[in-house]
Design a protein around this motif. Structure first.
Motif, PDB file in Angstrom:
ATOM      1  N   LYS A   1      15.365  -4.743   4.487  1.00  0.00           N
ATOM      2  CA  LYS A   1      14.974  -4.280   5.826  1.00  0.00           C
ATOM      3  C   LYS A   1      14.176  -2.984   5.802  1.00  0.00           C
ATOM      4  CE  LYS A   1      17.005  -7.657   7.833  1.00  0.00           C
ATOM      5  NZ  LYS A   1      16.224  -8.826   8.011  1.00  0.00           N
ATOM      6  N   ASN A   2      14.643  -1.961   5.121  1.00  0.00           N
ATOM      7  CA  ASN A   2      13.949  -0.673   5.103  1.00  0.00           C
ATOM      8  C   ASN A   2      12.805  -0.727   4.096  1.00  0.00           C
ATOM      9  OD1 ASN A   2      15.743   0.330   6.986  1.00  0.00           O
ATOM     10  ND2 ASN A   2      17.170   1.044   5.421  1.00  0.00           N
ATOM     11  N   ILE A   3      11.646  -1.032   4.614  1.00  0.00           N
ATOM     12  CA  ILE A   3      10.496  -1.233   3.753  1.00  0.00           C
ATOM     13  C   ILE A   3       9.561  -0.035   3.877  1.00  0.00           C
ATOM     14  CG2 ILE A   3       8.545  -2.738   3.261  1.00  0.00           C
ATOM     15  CD1 ILE A   3      10.174  -4.862   4.957  1.00  0.00           C
ATOM     16  N   PRO A   4       9.322   0.673   2.773  1.00  0.00           N
ATOM     17  CA  PRO A   4       8.363   1.778   2.855  1.00  0.00           C
ATOM     18  C   PRO A   4       6.949   1.225   3.069  1.00  0.00           C
ATOM     19  CG  PRO A   4       9.019   1.425   0.584  1.00  0.00           C
ATOM     20  CD  PRO A   4       9.858   0.503   1.432  1.00  0.00           C
ATOM     21  N   ASN A   5       6.136   1.978   3.769  1.00  0.00           N
ATOM     22  CA  ASN A   5       4.771   1.562   4.025  1.00  0.00           C
ATOM     23  C   ASN A   5       3.931   1.850   2.781  1.00  0.00           C
ATOM     24  OD1 ASN A   5       2.462   0.692   5.203  1.00  0.00           O
ATOM     25  ND2 ASN A   5       2.257   2.398   6.623  1.00  0.00           N
ATOM     26  N   THR A   6       3.780   0.856   1.921  1.00  0.00           N
ATOM     27  CA  THR A   6       3.022   1.024   0.684  1.00  0.00           C
ATOM     28  C   THR A   6       1.669   0.339   0.821  1.00  0.00           C
ATOM     29  OG1 THR A   6       4.000  -0.965  -0.254  1.00  0.00           O
ATOM     30  CG2 THR A   6       5.083   1.117  -0.765  1.00  0.00           C
ATOM     31  N   PRO A   7       0.646   0.885   0.186  1.00  0.00           N
ATOM     32  CA  PRO A   7      -0.665   0.250   0.248  1.00  0.00           C
ATOM     33  C   PRO A   7      -0.676  -1.075  -0.521  1.00  0.00           C
ATOM     34  CG  PRO A   7      -0.745   2.269  -1.062  1.00  0.00           C
ATOM     35  CD  PRO A   7       0.647   2.122  -0.549  1.00  0.00           C
ATOM     36  N   LEU A   8      -1.566  -1.955  -0.124  1.00  0.00           N
ATOM     37  CA  LEU A   8      -1.728  -3.249  -0.790  1.00  0.00           C
ATOM     38  C   LEU A   8      -3.068  -3.236  -1.521  1.00  0.00           C
ATOM     39  CD1 LEU A   8      -0.833  -6.209  -1.305  1.00  0.00           C
ATOM     40  CD2 LEU A   8      -2.065  -6.813   0.793  1.00  0.00           C
ATOM     41  N   GLU A   9      -3.012  -3.340  -2.839  1.00  0.00           N
ATOM     42  CA  GLU A   9      -4.236  -3.424  -3.633  1.00  0.00           C
ATOM     43  C   GLU A   9      -4.714  -4.874  -3.608  1.00  0.00           C
ATOM     44  OE1 GLU A   9      -5.856  -2.869  -8.213  1.00  0.00           O
ATOM     45  OE2 GLU A   9      -3.766  -2.419  -7.761  1.00  0.00           O
ATOM     46  N   VAL A  10      -5.972  -5.061  -3.260  1.00  0.00           N
ATOM     47  CA  VAL A  10      -6.551  -6.406  -3.162  1.00  0.00           C
ATOM     48  C   VAL A  10      -7.669  -6.523  -4.194  1.00  0.00           C
ATOM     49  CG1 VAL A  10      -7.685  -8.072  -1.657  1.00  0.00           C
ATOM     50  CG2 VAL A  10      -6.054  -6.442  -0.689  1.00  0.00           C
ATOM     51  N   VAL A  11      -7.583  -7.557  -5.035  1.00  0.00           N
ATOM     52  CA  VAL A  11      -8.643  -7.845  -5.999  1.00  0.00           C
ATOM     53  C   VAL A  11      -9.211  -9.216  -5.631  1.00  0.00           C
ATOM     54  CG1 VAL A  11      -9.274  -8.115  -8.421  1.00  0.00           C
ATOM     55  CG2 VAL A  11      -7.415  -6.545  -7.788  1.00  0.00           C
ATOM     56  N   TYR A  12     -10.433  -9.194  -5.132  1.00  0.00           N
ATOM     57  CA  TYR A  12     -11.086 -10.423  -4.679  1.00  0.00           C
ATOM     58  C   TYR A  12     -11.562 -11.266  -5.854  1.00  0.00           C
ATOM     59  CZ  TYR A  12     -10.955  -8.060  -0.184  1.00  0.00           C
ATOM     60  OH  TYR A  12     -10.537  -7.408   0.941  1.00  0.00           O
ATOM     61  N   SER A  13     -11.867 -12.523  -5.586  1.00  0.00           N
ATOM     62  CA  SER A  13     -12.290 -13.438  -6.652  1.00  0.00           C
ATOM     63  C   SER A  13     -13.605 -13.018  -7.292  1.00  0.00           C
ATOM     64  CB  SER A  13     -12.414 -14.864  -6.106  1.00  0.00           C
ATOM     65  OG  SER A  13     -13.405 -14.923  -5.094  1.00  0.00           O
ATOM     66  N   ASN A  14     -14.402 -12.201  -6.606  1.00  0.00           N
ATOM     67  CA  ASN A  14     -15.655 -11.718  -7.200  1.00  0.00           C
ATOM     68  C   ASN A  14     -15.472 -10.429  -8.001  1.00  0.00           C
ATOM     69  OD1 ASN A  14     -15.340  -9.801  -5.211  1.00  0.00           O
ATOM     70  ND2 ASN A  14     -17.268 -10.247  -4.163  1.00  0.00           N
ATOM     71  N   GLY A  15     -14.213  -9.962  -8.142  1.00  0.00           N
ATOM     72  CA  GLY A  15     -13.901  -8.781  -8.947  1.00  0.00           C
ATOM     73  C   GLY A  15     -13.873  -7.475  -8.167  1.00  0.00           C
ATOM     74  N   LYS A  16     -14.331  -7.490  -6.933  1.00  0.00           N
ATOM     75  CA  LYS A  16     -14.313  -6.259  -6.125  1.00  0.00           C
ATOM     76  C   LYS A  16     -12.896  -5.965  -5.671  1.00  0.00           C
ATOM     77  CE  LYS A  16     -19.077  -6.476  -4.726  1.00  0.00           C
ATOM     78  NZ  LYS A  16     -20.052  -6.574  -3.662  1.00  0.00           N
ATOM     79  N   CYS A  17     -12.595  -4.679  -5.500  1.00  0.00           N
ATOM     80  CA  CYS A  17     -11.249  -4.237  -5.140  1.00  0.00           C
ATOM     81  C   CYS A  17     -11.274  -3.465  -3.816  1.00  0.00           C
ATOM     82  CB  CYS A  17     -10.672  -3.335  -6.222  1.00  0.00           C
ATOM     83  SG  CYS A  17     -10.508  -4.123  -7.825  1.00  0.00           S
ATOM     84  N   GLU A  18     -10.124  -3.479  -3.171  1.00  0.00           N
ATOM     85  CA  GLU A  18      -9.957  -2.747  -1.923  1.00  0.00           C
ATOM     86  C   GLU A  18      -8.469  -2.422  -1.801  1.00  0.00           C
ATOM     87  OE1 GLU A  18     -10.752  -3.437   2.858  1.00  0.00           O
ATOM     88  OE2 GLU A  18     -10.883  -5.146   1.509  1.00  0.00           O
ATOM     89  N   VAL A  19      -8.152  -1.320  -1.136  1.00  0.00           N
ATOM     90  CA  VAL A  19      -6.755  -0.975  -0.865  1.00  0.00           C
ATOM     91  C   VAL A  19      -6.564  -0.978   0.643  1.00  0.00           C
ATOM     92  CG1 VAL A  19      -4.980   0.794  -1.082  1.00  0.00           C
ATOM     93  CG2 VAL A  19      -6.576   0.421  -2.957  1.00  0.00           C
ATOM     94  N   LEU A  20      -5.609  -1.805   1.074  1.00  0.00           N
ATOM     95  CA  LEU A  20      -5.284  -1.901   2.496  1.00  0.00           C
ATOM     96  C   LEU A  20      -4.062  -1.049   2.761  1.00  0.00           C
ATOM     97  CD1 LEU A  20      -5.646  -5.766   3.004  1.00  0.00           C
ATOM     98  CD2 LEU A  20      -7.349  -3.991   3.480  1.00  0.00           C
ATOM     99  N   GLN A  21      -4.152  -0.174   3.754  1.00  0.00           N
ATOM    100  CA  GLN A  21      -3.030   0.702   4.117  1.00  0.00           C
ATOM    101  C   GLN A  21      -2.094   0.012   5.097  1.00  0.00           C
ATOM    102  OE1 GLN A  21      -2.393   3.577   2.600  1.00  0.00           O
ATOM    103  NE2 GLN A  21      -4.245   3.378   1.402  1.00  0.00           N
TER     104      GLN A  21
END
Length: 138
Positions: free
Chosen positions: A118-138
């Motif tokens: 239940k108590n989930i810290p708000n952690t960023p989500l690292e996204v690695v797309y199929s073309n190799g580009k990366c993004e971090v979602l807050q």
């Protein structure tokens, strides 16, 4: 007569080369458009994952994504990191469609346990797309 034949051959070859270039350009642009659409859908799937699985810290898309059949929604394969475990998932733009545990019952129980926290810290989500580009979602 020979000059006329030579001119005709050169003209025909020029036409064929121009046709090949135009066809190749259209093929390239169509593929680029499809890739852009798939990356946009991957981003939507990552946002959905962020909402549905707040424990997830990383998503690595293992394919571009596609419509697997008539009437079925767009789906993409991904390796999703939750805690210290990596789960193979099929994601859609509006839900998680399949979680592949294989025959690993402990992994299935671990996933259920992680989902129930239940108590989930708000952690960023690292996204690695199929073309190799990366993004971090807050």
């Amino acid at each position: 007569m020979k000059k006329r034949k030579k001119g005709l051959v050169i003209g025909l070859l020029s036409f064929i080369i121009a046709l090949i270039i135009a066809t190749g350009g259209k093929f390239y642009m169509d593929n680029k458009e499809k890739e852009n659409e798939n990356i946009a859908n991957q981003r939507l799937a990552a946002l959905m994952l962020r909402k549905e699985e707040p424990h997830a810290t990383k998503v690595l898309f293992t394919s571009e994504g596609s419509h697997p059949g008539v009437g079925l929604p767009w789906t993409v394969g991904a390796e999703v990191t939750i805690g210290n475990d990596v789960f193979d998932m099929s994601l859609e733009t509006d839900e998680i469609s399949i979680i592949n545990y294989g025959t690993d019952k402990k992994k299935m129980e671990k996933y259920t346990e992680l989902r129930e926290k239940k108590n989930i810290p708000n952690t960023p989500l690292e996204v690695v797309y199929s073309n190799g580009k990366c993004e971090v979602l807050q």
